[in-house]
Scaffold this motif. Structure first.
Motif, short mmCIF file in Angstrom:
data_model
loop_
_atom_site.label_atom_id
_atom_site.label_comp_id
_atom_site.label_asym_id
_atom_site.label_seq_id
_atom_site.Cartn_x
_atom_site.Cartn_y
_atom_site.Cartn_z
N GLY A 9 0.84 -1.19 0.00
CA GLY A 9 0.00 0.00 0.00
C GLY A 9 0.87 1.23 0.00
O GLY A 9 2.09 1.16 0.19
N ASP A 58 1.28 3.38 2.19
CA ASP A 58 1.95 3.58 3.47
C ASP A 58 3.27 2.81 3.53
O ASP A 58 4.29 3.32 4.03
CB ASP A 58 1.07 3.09 4.63
N TRP A 118 -3.54 2.94 5.86
CA TRP A 118 -4.10 1.59 5.75
C TRP A 118 -5.27 1.46 4.78
O TRP A 118 -5.65 0.35 4.43
CB TRP A 118 -4.52 1.07 7.14
N VAL A 119 -5.87 2.57 4.35
CA VAL A 119 -7.01 2.47 3.44
C VAL A 119 -6.58 1.83 2.12
O VAL A 119 -7.26 0.95 1.59
CB VAL A 119 -7.63 3.86 3.20
N ILE A 169 -6.05 -2.19 2.74
CA ILE A 169 -7.11 -3.12 3.10
C ILE A 169 -8.32 -3.04 2.16
O ILE A 169 -8.97 -4.06 1.91
CB ILE A 169 -7.57 -2.91 4.56
N VAL A 170 -8.62 -1.87 1.61
CA VAL A 170 -9.80 -1.73 0.77
C VAL A 170 -9.72 -2.58 -0.50
O VAL A 170 -10.69 -3.28 -0.84
CB VAL A 170 -10.05 -0.24 0.43
N THR A 201 -8.46 4.67 11.28
CA THR A 201 -8.09 3.78 10.17
C THR A 201 -6.91 2.90 10.56
O THR A 201 -6.83 1.74 10.13
CB THR A 201 -7.76 4.58 8.92
N ALA A 202 -5.99 3.43 11.36
CA ALA A 202 -4.86 2.62 11.82
C ALA A 202 -5.32 1.54 12.79
O ALA A 202 -4.85 0.39 12.74
CB ALA A 202 -3.80 3.50 12.47
N GLY A 241 -7.07 -0.93 10.53
CA GLY A 241 -6.25 -1.48 9.47
C GLY A 241 -5.18 -2.43 9.94
O GLY A 241 -4.88 -3.43 9.26
N THR A 242 -4.58 -2.17 11.10
CA THR A 242 -3.47 -3.02 11.55
C THR A 242 -3.90 -4.46 11.84
O THR A 242 -3.20 -5.39 11.42
CB THR A 242 -2.79 -2.40 12.78
N ILE A 299 -6.39 -6.06 10.47
CA ILE A 299 -6.71 -6.64 9.17
C ILE A 299 -5.43 -6.97 8.41
O ILE A 299 -5.32 -8.02 7.76
CB ILE A 299 -7.60 -5.67 8.36
N PHE A 300 -4.43 -6.09 8.49
CA PHE A 300 -3.15 -6.36 7.85
C PHE A 300 -2.50 -7.60 8.44
O PHE A 300 -1.91 -8.41 7.72
CB PHE A 300 -2.23 -5.15 8.01
#
Length: 349
Positions: free
Chosen positions: A104, A106, A273-274, A277-278, A326-327, A330-331, A333-334
């Motif tokens: 991503g 990031d 993270w968007v 994960i999106v 989002t963090a 997202g974390t 899910i990552f």
């Protein structure tokens, strides 16, 4: 055969369904907040904005409701939608280009580099256009450095690029940390810190334009290139054998992604993270074909970020920076995606 046809039909309906859900989310987002507005009132205000002469001479809504919907919430929602679309399609393009769902903006250093450029512009009190320019330059520079470091590795590949992105991102984070240390603690430091956390609280029409123009230009080109991203996802040798200029196409995608992400960072800070994960969830809905995946990621990213912004401004008395939300989501899910890719291997099914 029946199951296959059902899957194809489902994937064809996914994008229109996402569009309908996104419209509903926009209407709901205009209603909710510290000062709630009834859905019927929101609809009448929007109709009066679209068709100025069609409404009654004496409006049925108050001036406070008009200001809340038109001046405060509408630009904010448009900014959140634009940011989500840009990050979603950027992540899908990067993942397809690098053939890995764990990539991503990031992780390859674009966001920290763009943030560093933006913070430097804020330090010197440069105008908004210069902030966008510096953020774009920082994002491109970070990605160039990460790509250069990755090529020094013997085996190279996506893992090398990710590790190089972490190194470059840490360097740029240290630089903008030094800039914050040198900034005036009373006038500039608070705005820098809050800006880096990510927020749409200061949204206005000017910021919508600043993000909208790069999104329209970069996003349109990514949509035009999405079938070529399919070929890149086959591998460099296969893509080159089909007549695709691999290096030029890869750098074009990198520049477009840097343009979009840098513009997003310049108007709303780091929203992490968007872009990672999106596209994964969009891939579950429409499959690995980037002709559907890129627009689906844009729609899903817009909806996801709009929901996050609604939560940021409504779940507590004081607004929560959206980058923190989002963090926080997202974390984990990552971590699940990382476990899946390591335990089972990633497939394009």
């Amino acid at each position: 055969m029946t199951a296959s046809r059902s899957l194809v039909a489902f994937r064809r309906m996914a994008e229109p369904a996402l569009g309908v859900v996104l419209v509903i989310l926009v209407l709901l987002s205009l209603c909710i907040g510290v000062y709630p507005v009834a859905p019927g009132t929101v609809a009448r205000i929007l109709l009066a904005l679209v068709f100025p002469g069609a409404g009654p001479e004496i409006p049925s809504w108050s001036e406070a409701e008009q200001v809340t919907v038109q001046v405060i919430r509408l630009p904010r929602i448009m900014l959140a939608l634009s940011a989500g679309m840009g990050l979603g399609m950027s992540g899908a393009a990067l993942q397809g280009m690098m053939r890995n769902p764990l990539v991503g903006p990031d992780l390859v250093g674009v966001s920290p580099g763009a943030a560093c450029g933006g913070v430097l512009a804020i330090l010197f009190d440069w105008p908004p256009a210069a902030i966008v320019t510096c953020a774009f330059a920082g994002g491109v520079l970070a990605l160039i450095l990460a790509s250069g470091l990755a090529r020094l590795a013997k085996n190279g590949g996506v893992l090398a690029l990710i590790l190089a992105g972490v190194i470059v991102g840490a360097f740029f984070s240290a630089v903008h940390g030094l800039v914050q240390y040198l900034a005036d603690p009373e006038t500039k430091l608070p705005s820098m810190v809050y800006w880096l956390m990510g927020s749409f609280a200061d949204a206005n029409q000017r910021k919508v334009v600043i993000l909208g123009v790069p999104l329209i230009v970069g996003g349109s080109l990514l949509l035009l290139l999405r079938w070529r991203i399919n070929l890149l996802s086959l591998g460099d040798l296969d893509a080159a054998s089909l007549g695709i200029p691999v290096e030029r196409l890869r750098w074009l995608i990198i520049v477009l992604v840097s343009l979009i992400v840098s513009a997003q960072v310049s108007v709303s800070g780091i929203v992490g993270w968007v872009g990672m994960i999106v596209p994964h969830f969009a891939r579950m809905l429409v499959g690995p074909d980037h002709r559907r995946l890129v627009p689906a990621s844009a729609l899903l990213g817009a909806g996801f970020l709009l929901i996050m912004d609604d939560l940021a401004r409504s779940i507590a008395n004081q607004e929560i920076p959206i980058g923190l939300l989002t963090a926080a989501i997202g974390t984990p899910i990552f971590a699940i995606l990382f476990w899946k890719s390591q335990a089972k291997g990633w497939t394009h099914e």
